[in-house]
Design a protein around this motif. Sequence first.
Motif, PDB file in Angstrom:
ATOM      1  N   UNK A  51      50.143  79.752  65.862  1.00  0.00           N
ATOM      2  CA  UNK A  51      51.446  79.559  66.503  1.00  0.00           C
ATOM      3  C   UNK A  51      51.542  80.367  67.795  1.00  0.00           C
ATOM      4  N   UNK A  52      50.821  81.483  67.847  1.00  0.00           N
ATOM      5  CA  UNK A  52      50.793  82.302  69.063  1.00  0.00           C
ATOM      6  C   UNK A  52      49.887  81.698  70.135  1.00  0.00           C
ATOM      7  N   UNK A  53      48.973  80.813  69.704  1.00  0.00           N
ATOM      8  CA  UNK A  53      48.130  80.173  70.700  1.00  0.00           C
ATOM      9  C   UNK A  53      46.694  79.914  70.319  1.00  0.00           C
ATOM     10  N   UNK A  54      46.227  80.438  69.170  1.00  0.00           N
ATOM     11  CA  UNK A  54      44.858  80.149  68.741  1.00  0.00           C
ATOM     12  C   UNK A  54      44.704  78.652  68.484  1.00  0.00           C
ATOM     13  N   UNK A  55      43.520  78.112  68.786  1.00  0.00           N
ATOM     14  CA  UNK A  55      43.297  76.677  68.647  1.00  0.00           C
ATOM     15  C   UNK A  55      42.974  76.261  67.220  1.00  0.00           C
ATOM     16  N   UNK A  56      42.280  77.114  66.496  1.00  0.00           N
ATOM     17  CA  UNK A  56      41.882  76.795  65.128  1.00  0.00           C
ATOM     18  C   UNK A  56      41.557  78.089  64.410  1.00  0.00           C
ATOM     19  N   UNK A  57      41.287  77.997  63.116  1.00  0.00           N
ATOM     20  CA  UNK A  57      41.056  79.221  62.359  1.00  0.00           C
ATOM     21  C   UNK A  57      40.130  78.980  61.180  1.00  0.00           C
ATOM     22  N   UNK A  58      39.557  80.072  60.707  1.00  0.00           N
ATOM     23  CA  UNK A  58      38.708  80.065  59.515  1.00  0.00           C
ATOM     24  C   UNK A  58      39.247  81.109  58.549  1.00  0.00           C
ATOM     25  N   UNK A 189      57.228  80.837  68.576  1.00  0.00           N
ATOM     26  CA  UNK A 189      58.454  80.036  68.597  1.00  0.00           C
ATOM     27  C   UNK A 189      58.418  78.974  67.505  1.00  0.00           C
ATOM     28  N   UNK A 190      59.592  78.467  67.147  1.00  0.00           N
ATOM     29  CA  UNK A 190      59.669  77.463  66.088  1.00  0.00           C
ATOM     30  C   UNK A 190      58.839  76.221  66.404  1.00  0.00           C
ATOM     31  N   UNK A 191      58.911  75.664  67.636  1.00  0.00           N
ATOM     32  CA  UNK A 191      58.064  74.495  67.931  1.00  0.00           C
ATOM     33  C   UNK A 191      56.570  74.791  67.762  1.00  0.00           C
ATOM     34  N   UNK A 192      56.147  75.996  68.172  1.00  0.00           N
ATOM     35  CA  UNK A 192      54.732  76.346  68.032  1.00  0.00           C
ATOM     36  C   UNK A 192      54.351  76.605  66.580  1.00  0.00           C
ATOM     37  N   UNK A 193      55.299  77.099  65.795  1.00  0.00           N
ATOM     38  CA  UNK A 193      55.048  77.267  64.353  1.00  0.00           C
ATOM     39  C   UNK A 193      54.818  75.908  63.705  1.00  0.00           C
ATOM     40  N   UNK A 194      55.588  74.919  64.100  1.00  0.00           N
ATOM     41  CA  UNK A 194      55.422  73.570  63.562  1.00  0.00           C
ATOM     42  C   UNK A 194      54.092  72.967  64.017  1.00  0.00           C
ATOM     43  N   UNK A 195      53.731  73.199  65.284  1.00  0.00           N
ATOM     44  CA  UNK A 195      52.458  72.679  65.794  1.00  0.00           C
ATOM     45  C   UNK A 195      51.277  73.328  65.082  1.00  0.00           C
TER      46      UNK A 195
END
Length: 218
Positions: A51-58, A189-195
Amino acid sequence: MNPFDELSIEAAVRMREGTKEGKTRGPGVTDILAVSAGPAKCVDVLRTAMAMGADRSIHVEIDDGRGTGEEEQLEPLTVAKLLAKVVAEEGRNLVILGKQSIDDDAHQTGQMLAGLLGWGQGTQASRIEFGGGGGGGGGGPSASSGDGHDGATTVTVTREVDGGVETIRSPLPMVITTDLRLNEPRYATLPNIMKAKKKPLVKKTLADYGIDAAAAAR
Protein backbone atom coordinates in the motif's frame (compact mmCIF):
# COMPACT_ATOMS: atom_id res chain seq x y z
CA MET A 1 5.64 -2.86 10.65
CA ASN A 2 9.08 -2.28 12.11
CA PRO A 3 9.56 1.52 11.80
CA PHE A 4 13.04 0.99 10.34
CA ASP A 5 11.51 -1.16 7.60
CA GLU A 6 8.95 1.56 6.89
CA LEU A 7 11.92 3.81 6.15
CA SER A 8 13.25 1.19 3.74
CA ILE A 9 10.00 1.02 1.78
CA GLU A 10 9.77 4.81 1.66
CA ALA A 11 13.37 5.02 0.44
CA ALA A 12 12.69 2.55 -2.37
CA VAL A 13 9.50 4.34 -3.42
CA ARG A 14 11.28 7.70 -3.52
CA MET A 15 14.00 6.17 -5.66
CA ARG A 16 11.40 4.92 -8.11
CA GLU A 17 9.72 8.33 -8.13
CA GLY A 18 13.12 9.84 -8.91
CA THR A 19 13.44 7.39 -11.79
CA LYS A 20 10.10 8.46 -13.25
CA GLU A 21 11.01 12.13 -12.87
CA GLY A 22 14.31 11.60 -14.64
CA LYS A 23 16.42 12.37 -11.57
CA THR A 24 18.14 8.98 -11.53
CA ARG A 25 20.92 8.15 -13.97
CA GLY A 26 20.26 5.01 -16.00
CA PRO A 27 17.09 2.88 -15.96
CA GLY A 28 16.77 3.25 -12.17
CA VAL A 29 14.29 1.46 -9.92
CA THR A 30 11.83 -0.64 -11.89
CA ASP A 31 10.50 -3.11 -9.29
CA ILE A 32 10.14 -3.01 -5.51
CA LEU A 33 9.89 -6.38 -3.79
CA ALA A 34 9.03 -6.63 -0.09
CA VAL A 35 10.03 -9.77 1.80
CA SER A 36 9.02 -10.92 5.28
CA ALA A 37 9.61 -14.18 7.14
CA GLY A 38 7.26 -15.00 9.98
CA PRO A 39 3.80 -16.25 10.99
CA ALA A 40 0.53 -15.51 9.19
CA LYS A 41 0.26 -11.98 10.60
CA CYS A 42 3.21 -10.98 8.40
CA VAL A 43 0.73 -10.81 5.53
CA ASP A 44 -0.67 -7.60 7.06
CA VAL A 45 2.84 -6.12 7.14
CA LEU A 46 3.40 -6.99 3.49
CA ARG A 47 0.03 -5.56 2.46
CA THR A 48 1.01 -2.33 4.21
CA ALA A 49 4.32 -2.32 2.33
CA MET A 50 2.47 -2.72 -0.96
CA ALA A 51 0.00 0.00 0.00
CA MET A 52 2.99 2.28 0.58
CA GLY A 53 4.28 1.50 -2.89
CA ALA A 54 5.95 -1.92 -3.11
CA ASP A 55 5.03 -3.74 -6.33
CA ARG A 56 4.86 -7.27 -4.95
CA SER A 57 5.88 -9.32 -1.95
CA ILE A 58 7.06 -12.69 -0.70
CA HIS A 59 5.91 -14.16 2.61
CA VAL A 60 8.17 -16.91 3.90
CA GLU A 61 5.89 -18.74 6.30
CA ILE A 62 7.28 -19.69 9.72
CA ASP A 63 5.56 -21.99 12.21
CA ASP A 64 3.98 -19.84 14.92
CA GLY A 65 3.77 -22.80 17.33
CA ARG A 66 -0.01 -22.87 17.61
CA GLY A 67 -0.09 -26.63 17.11
CA THR A 68 3.02 -27.57 19.06
CA GLY A 69 3.46 -24.67 21.46
CA GLU A 70 6.97 -24.13 20.09
CA GLU A 71 7.34 -21.12 17.79
CA GLU A 72 10.07 -21.40 15.18
CA GLN A 73 12.72 -18.76 15.85
CA LEU A 74 14.82 -17.07 13.19
CA GLU A 75 18.31 -15.87 14.05
CA PRO A 76 19.81 -12.92 12.13
CA LEU A 77 22.16 -15.26 10.24
CA THR A 78 19.21 -17.38 9.10
CA VAL A 79 17.38 -14.30 7.85
CA ALA A 80 20.53 -13.12 6.06
CA LYS A 81 20.92 -16.50 4.34
CA LEU A 82 17.26 -16.42 3.34
CA LEU A 83 17.57 -12.93 1.86
CA ALA A 84 20.71 -13.98 0.00
CA LYS A 85 18.69 -16.77 -1.64
CA VAL A 86 15.92 -14.32 -2.57
CA VAL A 87 18.47 -11.90 -4.04
CA ALA A 88 19.97 -14.66 -6.19
CA GLU A 89 16.57 -15.94 -7.34
CA GLU A 90 15.22 -12.48 -8.11
CA GLY A 91 18.40 -11.08 -9.66
CA ARG A 92 18.59 -8.02 -7.39
CA ASN A 93 21.51 -5.59 -7.11
CA LEU A 94 20.25 -3.44 -4.23
CA VAL A 95 18.74 -4.49 -0.90
CA ILE A 96 17.39 -1.94 1.57
CA LEU A 97 16.35 -3.05 5.06
CA GLY A 98 15.90 -1.59 8.50
CA LYS A 99 19.08 -1.33 10.53
CA GLN A 100 17.69 -3.51 13.32
CA SER A 101 14.69 -5.43 14.59
CA ILE A 102 12.56 -3.95 17.37
CA ASP A 103 12.41 -7.04 19.57
CA ASP A 104 16.01 -8.14 20.11
CA ASP A 105 17.62 -5.07 18.44
CA ALA A 106 20.27 -7.38 17.00
CA HIS A 107 21.49 -4.94 14.30
CA GLN A 108 23.21 -7.79 12.43
CA THR A 109 21.18 -8.95 9.43
CA GLY A 110 22.22 -6.27 6.94
CA GLN A 111 25.92 -6.69 7.66
CA MET A 112 25.69 -10.47 7.49
CA LEU A 113 23.78 -10.29 4.21
CA ALA A 114 26.45 -8.06 2.65
CA GLY A 115 29.12 -10.49 3.83
CA LEU A 116 27.33 -13.51 2.39
CA LEU A 117 26.80 -11.77 -0.95
CA GLY A 118 30.25 -10.19 -1.07
CA TRP A 119 28.61 -6.79 -1.65
CA GLY A 120 29.42 -3.33 -0.40
CA GLN A 121 27.35 -2.03 2.51
CA GLY A 122 26.14 1.30 3.85
CA THR A 123 24.66 0.90 7.31
CA GLN A 124 22.55 3.33 9.35
CA ALA A 125 21.91 5.51 6.31
CA SER A 126 20.60 9.02 6.97
CA ARG A 127 20.97 10.04 3.30
CA ILE A 128 21.16 8.06 0.04
CA GLU A 129 22.27 9.38 -3.35
CA PHE A 130 22.76 7.60 -6.67
CA GLY A 131 25.21 8.32 -9.47
CA GLY A 132 26.93 11.12 -7.64
CA GLY A 133 23.85 13.03 -6.54
CA GLY A 134 20.64 11.96 -8.30
CA GLY A 135 18.13 9.23 -7.59
CA GLY A 136 17.12 8.82 -3.98
CA GLY A 137 17.88 12.36 -2.90
CA GLY A 138 18.03 13.40 0.72
CA GLY A 139 16.54 10.39 2.38
CA GLY A 140 14.52 8.97 -0.34
CA PRO A 141 13.24 -0.95 -0.67
CA SER A 142 12.52 -4.02 2.10
CA ALA A 143 12.27 -5.22 2.83
CA SER A 144 12.58 -5.30 4.49
CA SER A 145 13.06 -5.91 2.12
CA GLY A 146 14.89 -6.60 -1.58
CA ASP A 147 14.63 -3.65 -4.02
CA GLY A 148 16.04 -3.68 -7.55
CA HIS A 149 18.01 -0.70 -8.83
CA ASP A 150 19.42 -1.20 -12.31
CA GLY A 151 20.69 2.21 -13.33
CA ALA A 152 23.24 4.13 -11.30
CA THR A 153 26.72 2.66 -10.97
CA THR A 154 27.57 4.18 -7.59
CA VAL A 155 25.68 4.78 -4.36
CA THR A 156 26.66 7.41 -1.80
CA VAL A 157 25.45 6.81 1.76
CA THR A 158 25.76 9.32 4.59
CA ARG A 159 25.64 7.84 8.07
CA GLU A 160 25.85 9.32 11.54
CA VAL A 161 28.81 8.28 13.66
CA ASP A 162 30.21 9.43 16.99
CA GLY A 163 31.30 13.02 16.57
CA GLY A 164 29.77 13.70 13.17
CA VAL A 165 28.85 12.03 9.90
CA GLU A 166 30.59 9.60 7.58
CA THR A 167 30.13 9.37 3.81
CA ILE A 168 30.54 6.03 2.03
CA ARG A 169 30.56 5.58 -1.74
CA SER A 170 30.29 2.14 -3.29
CA PRO A 171 29.39 0.67 -6.68
CA LEU A 172 26.33 -1.51 -6.99
CA PRO A 173 25.48 -4.16 -5.93
CA MET A 174 25.01 -2.96 -2.38
CA VAL A 175 23.17 -3.53 0.91
CA ILE A 176 21.82 -0.46 2.73
CA THR A 177 20.33 -0.36 6.21
CA THR A 178 18.17 2.60 7.22
CA ASP A 179 18.27 4.92 10.23
CA LEU A 180 15.46 7.06 11.59
CA ARG A 181 16.67 10.35 10.06
CA LEU A 182 16.56 9.02 6.50
CA ASN A 183 13.02 10.09 5.70
CA GLU A 184 9.44 10.36 6.92
CA PRO A 185 7.39 7.41 5.64
CA ARG A 186 4.13 8.20 3.89
CA TYR A 187 0.78 6.97 5.17
CA ALA A 188 -0.94 4.19 3.29
CA THR A 189 -4.08 5.80 1.87
CA LEU A 190 -7.36 3.92 1.61
CA PRO A 191 -7.26 3.72 -2.23
CA ASN A 192 -3.72 2.31 -2.07
CA ILE A 193 -4.73 -0.15 0.65
CA MET A 194 -7.45 -1.44 -1.68
CA LYS A 195 -5.00 -1.63 -4.60
CA ALA A 196 -2.52 -3.55 -2.44
CA LYS A 197 -5.03 -6.38 -2.06
CA LYS A 198 -4.67 -7.06 -5.79
CA LYS A 199 -0.88 -6.98 -5.87
CA PRO A 200 1.01 -10.30 -6.00
CA LEU A 201 1.84 -11.90 -2.65
CA VAL A 202 3.67 -15.22 -2.96
CA LYS A 203 3.82 -17.62 -0.03
CA LYS A 204 6.93 -19.77 0.41
CA THR A 205 8.73 -21.71 3.12
CA LEU A 206 12.34 -21.93 4.24
CA ALA A 207 12.47 -25.36 2.59
CA ASP A 208 11.65 -23.75 -0.76
CA TYR A 209 14.94 -21.93 -0.45
CA GLY A 210 16.81 -24.97 0.82
CA ILE A 211 17.20 -23.56 4.34
CA ASP A 212 16.91 -25.38 7.64
CA ALA A 213 16.39 -22.83 10.43
CA ALA A 214 18.39 -24.74 13.07
CA ALA A 215 21.31 -25.48 10.76
CA ALA A 216 21.36 -22.03 9.13
CA ALA A 217 21.78 -20.30 12.48
CA ARG A 218 25.23 -21.88 12.86
